[in-house]
Design an enzyme around this catalytic site. Sequence first.
Site, PDB file in Angstrom:
ATOM      1  N   THR A   1      -6.951  -1.559  16.270  1.00 46.58           N
ATOM      2  CA  THR A   1      -5.868  -2.503  16.588  1.00 46.58           C
ATOM      3  C   THR A   1      -6.334  -3.918  16.231  1.00 46.58           C
ATOM      4  OG1 THR A   1      -6.536  -3.173  18.816  1.00 46.58           O
ATOM      5  CG2 THR A   1      -5.355  -1.059  18.631  1.00 46.58           C
TER       6      THR A   1
ATOM      7  N   GLU B   1       4.863   7.816  20.211  1.00 47.19           N
ATOM      8  CA  GLU B   1       5.469   8.580  19.102  1.00 47.19           C
ATOM      9  C   GLU B   1       4.651   8.382  17.818  1.00 47.19           C
ATOM     10  OE1 GLU B   1       7.762   5.975  20.563  1.00 47.19           O
ATOM     11  OE2 GLU B   1       7.579   7.421  22.201  1.00 47.19           O
TER      12      GLU B   1
ATOM     13  N   GLY C   1      -1.396   1.561  10.191  1.00 51.08           N
ATOM     14  CA  GLY C   1      -1.862   1.900   8.843  1.00 51.08           C
ATOM     15  C   GLY C   1      -3.367   2.081   8.766  1.00 51.08           C
ATOM     16  N   ALA C   2      -4.119   1.165   9.391  1.00 51.59           N
ATOM     17  CA  ALA C   2      -5.579   1.252   9.335  1.00 51.59           C
ATOM     18  C   ALA C   2      -6.053   2.500  10.064  1.00 51.59           C
ATOM     19  CB  ALA C   2      -6.193   0.002   9.961  1.00 51.59           C
TER      20      ALA C   2
ATOM     21  N   MET D   1      -9.212  -9.860  16.972  1.00 50.82           N
ATOM     22  CA  MET D   1      -9.200 -10.551  15.670  1.00 50.82           C
ATOM     23  C   MET D   1      -8.684 -11.990  15.817  1.00 50.82           C
ATOM     24  SD  MET D   1      -6.919  -9.650  12.360  1.00 50.82           S
ATOM     25  CE  MET D   1      -7.072  -7.907  12.468  1.00 50.82           C
TER      26      MET D   1
ATOM     27  N   LYS E   1       0.817  -1.232   0.000  1.00 47.70           N
ATOM     28  CA  LYS E   1       0.000   0.000   0.000  1.00 47.70           C
ATOM     29  C   LYS E   1       0.847   1.277   0.000  1.00 47.70           C
ATOM     30  CE  LYS E   1      -4.233  -1.642   2.174  1.00 47.70           C
ATOM     31  NZ  LYS E   1      -5.283  -1.298   3.130  1.00 47.70           N
TER      32      LYS E   1
ATOM     33  N   ASP F   1     -10.277   3.068   2.176  1.00 45.62           N
ATOM     34  CA  ASP F   1     -10.485   2.418   3.484  1.00 45.62           C
ATOM     35  C   ASP F   1     -11.191   3.359   4.460  1.00 45.62           C
ATOM     36  OD1 ASP F   1      -9.282  -0.038   2.861  1.00 45.62           O
ATOM     37  OD2 ASP F   1      -7.280   0.734   3.300  1.00 45.62           O
TER      38      ASP F   1
HETATM   39  P1  ATR Z   1      -2.613  -2.048  10.560  1.00 46.42           P
HETATM   40  O1  ATR Z   1      -2.021  -1.685   9.235  1.00 46.42           O
HETATM   41  O2  ATR Z   1      -3.581  -3.197  10.477  1.00 46.42           O
HETATM   42  O3  ATR Z   1      -3.192  -0.864  11.251  1.00 46.42           O
HETATM   43  P2  ATR Z   1      -0.166  -1.897  12.028  1.00 46.42           P
HETATM   44  O4  ATR Z   1       0.271  -0.779  11.149  1.00 46.42           O
HETATM   45  O5  ATR Z   1       0.811  -2.960  12.385  1.00 46.42           O
HETATM   46  O6  ATR Z   1      -1.424  -2.642  11.423  1.00 46.42           O
HETATM   47  O7  ATR Z   1      -0.762  -1.233  13.388  1.00 46.42           O
HETATM   48  C1  ATR Z   1      -1.252  -2.000  14.428  1.00 46.42           C
HETATM   49  C2  ATR Z   1      -1.755  -1.072  15.550  1.00 46.42           C
HETATM   50  O8  ATR Z   1      -2.280  -1.872  16.586  1.00 46.42           O
HETATM   51  C3  ATR Z   1      -0.651  -0.228  16.184  1.00 46.42           C
HETATM   52  O9  ATR Z   1      -1.213   0.953  16.669  1.00 46.42           O
HETATM   53  C4  ATR Z   1      -0.183  -1.125  17.347  1.00 46.42           C
HETATM   54  O10 ATR Z   1       0.370  -0.436  18.442  1.00 46.42           O
HETATM   55  P3  ATR Z   1       1.925   0.027  18.478  1.00 46.42           P
HETATM   56  O11 ATR Z   1       2.056   1.144  17.496  1.00 46.42           O
HETATM   57  O12 ATR Z   1       2.139   0.463  19.876  1.00 46.42           O
HETATM   58  O13 ATR Z   1       2.718  -1.191  18.096  1.00 46.42           O
HETATM   59  C5  ATR Z   1      -1.508  -1.727  17.767  1.00 46.42           C
HETATM   60  N1  ATR Z   1      -1.323  -3.045  18.390  1.00 46.42           N
HETATM   61  C6  ATR Z   1      -0.965  -4.180  17.763  1.00 46.42           C
HETATM   62  N2  ATR Z   1      -0.903  -5.204  18.643  1.00 46.42           N
HETATM   63  C7  ATR Z   1      -1.226  -4.670  19.860  1.00 46.42           C
HETATM   64  C8  ATR Z   1      -1.337  -5.210  21.174  1.00 46.42           C
HETATM   65  N3  ATR Z   1      -1.125  -6.502  21.428  1.00 46.42           N
HETATM   66  N4  ATR Z   1      -1.692  -4.365  22.175  1.00 46.42           N
HETATM   67  C9  ATR Z   1      -1.930  -3.060  21.924  1.00 46.42           C
HETATM   68  N5  ATR Z   1      -1.826  -2.491  20.707  1.00 46.42           N
HETATM   69  C10 ATR Z   1      -1.485  -3.289  19.691  1.00 46.42           C
END
Ligand code: ATR
Length: 282
Positions: A199, A159, A134-135, A203, A71, A107
């Site tokens: 998040t 951050e 990303g989402a 899922m 993407k 999206d």
């Molecule tokens: P996507 O493209 O599906 O949004 P991603 O870019 O990997 O996937 O982003 C995942 C998001 O879910 C992030 O905000 C991540 O938090 P961090 O930036 O702190 O890593 C969050 N996330 C993923 N697994 C998590 C978990 N077990 N607990 C809390 N937040 C989680």
Amino acid sequence: MKISGKTKVACLIGHPVEHSFSPYIHNFLAKEYNVDLRYTCFDVNPTDVKEALQGIKALGIIGSNVTIPHKIEVIPYLDEVERNAAIIGSVNTIKNHEGRLIGYNTDGVGFIKSVLDEGHILKDKHVMVLGAGGASRAVVVALAAHGVGKITICNNTLEKAESLAENVRSNFEEVEVNVMPLAVTSKDLKDVNFLINTTPLGMSSKKDLMPIDQNIVPPSDLVVCDIVYTPHDTKLLKWAMQRQLKVVHGIGMLINQAIASFEIWTGLEIDAYEKVYEILEL
Ligand code: ATR
């Protein structure tokens, strides 16, 4: 409709692509709206993204969806990127417009439509978004472009939340954007109108998890949205429904982003949400 010399092709590029629902949706829409089009999936290796896009031009493929992990990587090879997709920094839809490849992101608008279709009003509201990946970027930028009043982004990695917030502040000056850790309390939710999970918590393998503490007491008019669509009722949505809160399911964003892509490729106005929902059988 039979395939002939005039039949057009649209596609998905991603890696992997086998589990995509997009072929079901787009081939159904093509049939339903009598468009001489077939949709297929191409598993494109990350090293071959440039060649794949050249292929779209060379073969006259009318449009493409783009999924993980391409993407962001497709952007340098596009001739033009629509404003909100450029702000999001990712493209999930490409239109081949007379040999020029134009990038879009459907999206976020797909998510917004899923909320509006349930009869809710987002304009000027306070929206809390859980996650900053990303989402989340797609959803947050679409919310800002739609005209919500205030966005609070909650994420463990602060951050990432701050960088997304700064991006939105600089492009949508009228929207107030705040960040906080993903440790939401009842007090934090006091004046929140919409709570949106982006998040992966809830899922498939994480289906027994939810992104907020289940002992939180939500305001009685809170609308709870999840962009996770498998399972249909995530733990967060079940929690909300048990408290008589209104919910918006993730399937809405999946279907509406696809419909928006199909509209971009064909110029048609599509009104087939319910029918698509039925064929997906999720
Ligand atoms: P996507 O493209 O599906 O949004 P991603 O870019 O990997 O996937 O982003 C995942 C998001 O879910 C992030 O905000 C991540 O938090 P961090 O930036 O702190 O890593 C969050 N996330 C993923 N697994 C998590 C978990 N077990 N607990 C809390 N937040 C989680």
